[in-house]
Motif scaffolding. Structure first.
Motif, PDB file in Angstrom:
ATOM      1  N   ALA A  26       0.808  -1.223   0.000  1.00 41.75           N
ATOM      2  CA  ALA A  26       0.000   0.000   0.000  1.00 41.75           C
ATOM      3  C   ALA A  26       0.836   1.265   0.000  1.00 41.75           C
ATOM      4  O   ALA A  26       0.314   2.353  -0.262  1.00 41.75           O
ATOM      5  CB  ALA A  26      -0.939  -0.003   1.212  1.00 41.75           C
ATOM      6  N   ASN A  27       2.130   1.154   0.292  1.00 44.23           N
ATOM      7  CA  ASN A  27       3.009   2.322   0.299  1.00 44.23           C
ATOM      8  C   ASN A  27       3.484   2.719  -1.093  1.00 44.23           C
ATOM      9  O   ASN A  27       3.936   3.836  -1.298  1.00 44.23           O
ATOM     10  CB  ASN A  27       4.243   2.055   1.169  1.00 44.23           C
ATOM     11  N   GLY A  28       3.411   1.795  -2.046  1.00 45.41           N
ATOM     12  CA  GLY A  28       3.882   2.078  -3.396  1.00 45.41           C
ATOM     13  C   GLY A  28       2.920   2.964  -4.153  1.00 45.41           C
ATOM     14  O   GLY A  28       1.808   3.266  -3.703  1.00 45.41           O
ATOM     15  N   LEU A  29       3.334   3.390  -5.336  1.00 45.65           N
ATOM     16  CA  LEU A  29       2.526   4.315  -6.126  1.00 45.65           C
ATOM     17  C   LEU A  29       1.152   3.749  -6.458  1.00 45.65           C
ATOM     18  O   LEU A  29       0.131   4.405  -6.241  1.00 45.65           O
ATOM     19  CB  LEU A  29       3.272   4.678  -7.419  1.00 45.65           C
ATOM     20  N   VAL A  30       1.100   2.533  -6.974  1.00 43.46           N
ATOM     21  CA  VAL A  30      -0.189   1.923  -7.314  1.00 43.46           C
ATOM     22  C   VAL A  30      -0.981   1.635  -6.048  1.00 43.46           C
ATOM     23  O   VAL A  30      -2.191   1.892  -5.984  1.00 43.46           O
ATOM     24  CB  VAL A  30       0.022   0.627  -8.133  1.00 43.46           C
ATOM     25  N   CYS A  61       2.569  -2.772   4.446  1.00 41.97           N
ATOM     26  CA  CYS A  61       3.823  -2.134   4.069  1.00 41.97           C
ATOM     27  C   CYS A  61       4.971  -3.030   4.508  1.00 41.97           C
ATOM     28  O   CYS A  61       4.776  -3.991   5.248  1.00 41.97           O
ATOM     29  CB  CYS A  61       3.948  -0.752   4.712  1.00 41.97           C
ATOM     30  N   PHE A  62       6.171  -2.692   4.055  1.00 41.12           N
ATOM     31  CA  PHE A  62       7.337  -3.458   4.485  1.00 41.12           C
ATOM     32  C   PHE A  62       8.522  -2.547   4.781  1.00 41.12           C
ATOM     33  O   PHE A  62       8.824  -2.256   5.923  1.00 41.12           O
ATOM     34  CB  PHE A  62       7.712  -4.510   3.439  1.00 41.12           C
ATOM     35  N   SER A  63       9.193  -2.035   3.733  1.00 41.95           N
ATOM     36  CA  SER A  63      10.408  -1.242   3.958  1.00 41.95           C
ATOM     37  C   SER A  63      10.106   0.149   4.490  1.00 41.95           C
ATOM     38  O   SER A  63      10.893   0.716   5.254  1.00 41.95           O
ATOM     39  CB  SER A  63      11.219  -1.143   2.656  1.00 41.95           C
ATOM     40  N   ARG A  64       8.981   0.721   4.079  1.00 43.30           N
ATOM     41  CA  ARG A  64       8.583   2.039   4.591  1.00 43.30           C
ATOM     42  C   ARG A  64       7.414   1.854   5.547  1.00 43.30           C
ATOM     43  O   ARG A  64       6.285   1.637   5.119  1.00 43.30           O
ATOM     44  CB  ARG A  64       8.176   2.972   3.448  1.00 43.30           C
ATOM     45  N   SER A  65       7.669   1.925   6.831  1.00 43.80           N
ATOM     46  CA  SER A  65       6.601   1.707   7.803  1.00 43.80           C
ATOM     47  C   SER A  65       5.578   2.829   7.737  1.00 43.80           C
ATOM     48  O   SER A  65       5.883   3.958   7.360  1.00 43.80           O
ATOM     49  CB  SER A  65       7.183   1.605   9.212  1.00 43.80           C
ATOM     50  N   HIS A  66       4.357   2.499   8.090  1.00 46.53           N
ATOM     51  CA  HIS A  66       3.245   3.447   8.072  1.00 46.53           C
ATOM     52  C   HIS A  66       2.331   3.091   9.231  1.00 46.53           C
ATOM     53  O   HIS A  66       1.940   1.937   9.393  1.00 46.53           O
ATOM     54  CB  HIS A  66       2.500   3.348   6.735  1.00 46.53           C
ATOM     55  N   GLU A  67       1.985   4.086  10.024  1.00 42.64           N
ATOM     56  CA  GLU A  67       1.230   3.819  11.242  1.00 42.64           C
ATOM     57  C   GLU A  67      -0.143   3.210  10.976  1.00 42.64           C
ATOM     58  O   GLU A  67      -0.706   2.519  11.832  1.00 42.64           O
ATOM     59  CB  GLU A  67       1.068   5.105  12.059  1.00 42.64           C
ATOM     60  N   LYS A  76       7.634  10.852  -1.713  1.00 47.76           N
ATOM     61  CA  LYS A  76       8.380  10.176  -0.660  1.00 47.76           C
ATOM     62  C   LYS A  76       8.973   8.835  -1.109  1.00 47.76           C
ATOM     63  O   LYS A  76       9.526   8.095  -0.312  1.00 47.76           O
ATOM     64  CB  LYS A  76       7.482   9.948   0.555  1.00 47.76           C
ATOM     65  N   THR A  77       8.861   8.535  -2.379  1.00 45.39           N
ATOM     66  CA  THR A  77       9.280   7.222  -2.862  1.00 45.39           C
ATOM     67  C   THR A  77      10.787   7.010  -2.766  1.00 45.39           C
ATOM     68  O   THR A  77      11.582   7.947  -2.875  1.00 45.39           O
ATOM     69  CB  THR A  77       8.844   7.025  -4.318  1.00 45.39           C
TER      70      THR A  77
END
Length: 297
Positions: A9-13, A32-38, A165-166
């Motif tokens: 869900a953090n990626g562009l698509v 998410c994986f590499s970019r954590s998101h609360e 932020k990518t």
């Protein structure tokens, strides 16, 4: 109410799916994986136990698999074993969970399952991947089709959009960032493709989901342009110096890939009211979004 799971869900698509699905009234869970998101659940798609636990917790009606292997096509060539785990083994595990719950799987595939073609390629055209990435995507498509009745395999290409932020910038973000900083850009008029806006891609896929159809569909933007022309359009829209853009011979990074390939969108046009913005219109919309974000910050 339908419940959707967006893997990556953090990626562009993935970001666009999260926005559009939430706006449609669905209950949406993102990972998410590499970019954590609360707001997202942490998921390692290479971990079968984690996948099983997540499906048990969420029990999704629809699963949008948007995660991509960092490093892209070239890294897949260099690290085939790891790429296989990411692009094929993880898909097999997700298919297994979808089968248990009768969840519909929406899988993002690629035009790289094909080689070059003089004519627009239909969904049933013979596949002939030229690289590891395309080969793994083709094998994933086959596995999905053999094991699920409720699925969408979406072949697309050149996905672009605003993603400030990518860590892995799409082509638009690569060009935009360099020109914004008055840096020179080297790109090639020998490399053709079909720019596909991420927002339009997600909207089009949701039309197919809402109609409850299954199968393989091609979804790309309406224009077939080379990378040099694309970069010039970005410069024109944002008022950047076009002289910073240098047209150079194509460099594929040592990885074989089709240089002239266009996917036909006849099938989706005959299935749903398909309409993706053209390059100039989408760049204008992105420009408006950028201005709004700049004002908000």
């Amino acid at each position: 109410m339908s419940k959707s799971l967006v893997i990556g869900a953090n990626g562009l698509v993935g970001q666009n799916f999260m926005d559009i699905l939430s706006a449609s009234g669905r209950e949406v869970v993102g990972t998410c994986f590499s970019r954590s998101h609360e707001q997202f659940k942490k998921l390692d798609i290479l971990n079968k136990a984690e996948i099983s636990q997540l499906f048990e917790e969420v029990s999704p009606d629809e699963v949008y698999f948007c995660a991509n292997f960092p490093g892209g096509v070239n890294r897949c060539e260099d690290e085939r074993e790891q790429a296989t785990r990411f692009h094929l083994d993880s898909v097999k595990n997700i298919v297994s969970e979808c089968k248990k719950l009768n969840s519909k799987l929406i899988f993002i595939s690629t035009d790289y399952v094909f080689a070059d073609s003089k004519e627009p390629v239909e969904e049933d055209h013979e596949r002939n991947p030229l690289n590891v990435y395309g080969d793994l995507k083709a094998k994933a498509e086959d596995y999905i089709q053999e094991n699920l009745t409720r699925f969408l395999s979406i072949r697309t290409t050149n996905i672009y959009g605003l993603d400030l932020k990518t860590k892995t910038p799409n082509y638009f973000m690569q060009i935009f960032s360099k020109l914004k900083n008055n840096e020179k850009v080297k790109t090639s008029s020998q490399m053709y493709g079909t720019p596909t806006p991420a927002k339009g891609l997600a909207q089009s896929i949701l039309l197919l989901v809402d109609k409850d159809v299954s199968g393989i569909f091609h979804i790309v933007g309406p224009e077939y342009v080379n990378r040099y022309e694309w970069a010039l359009e970005i410069a024109k829209e944002f008022g950047f110096d076009q002289k910073l853009i240098e047209n150079v011979p194509a460099n594929t990074g040592g990885c074989k890939r089709p240089l002239n390939l266009r996917l036909s969108t006849s099938k989706i046009k005959n299935t749903v009211p398909f309409n993706i913005l053209g390059l100039k219109e989408e760049l204008n919309r992105i420009h408006d979004d950028f201005n709004r974000i700049t004002l908000e910050n």
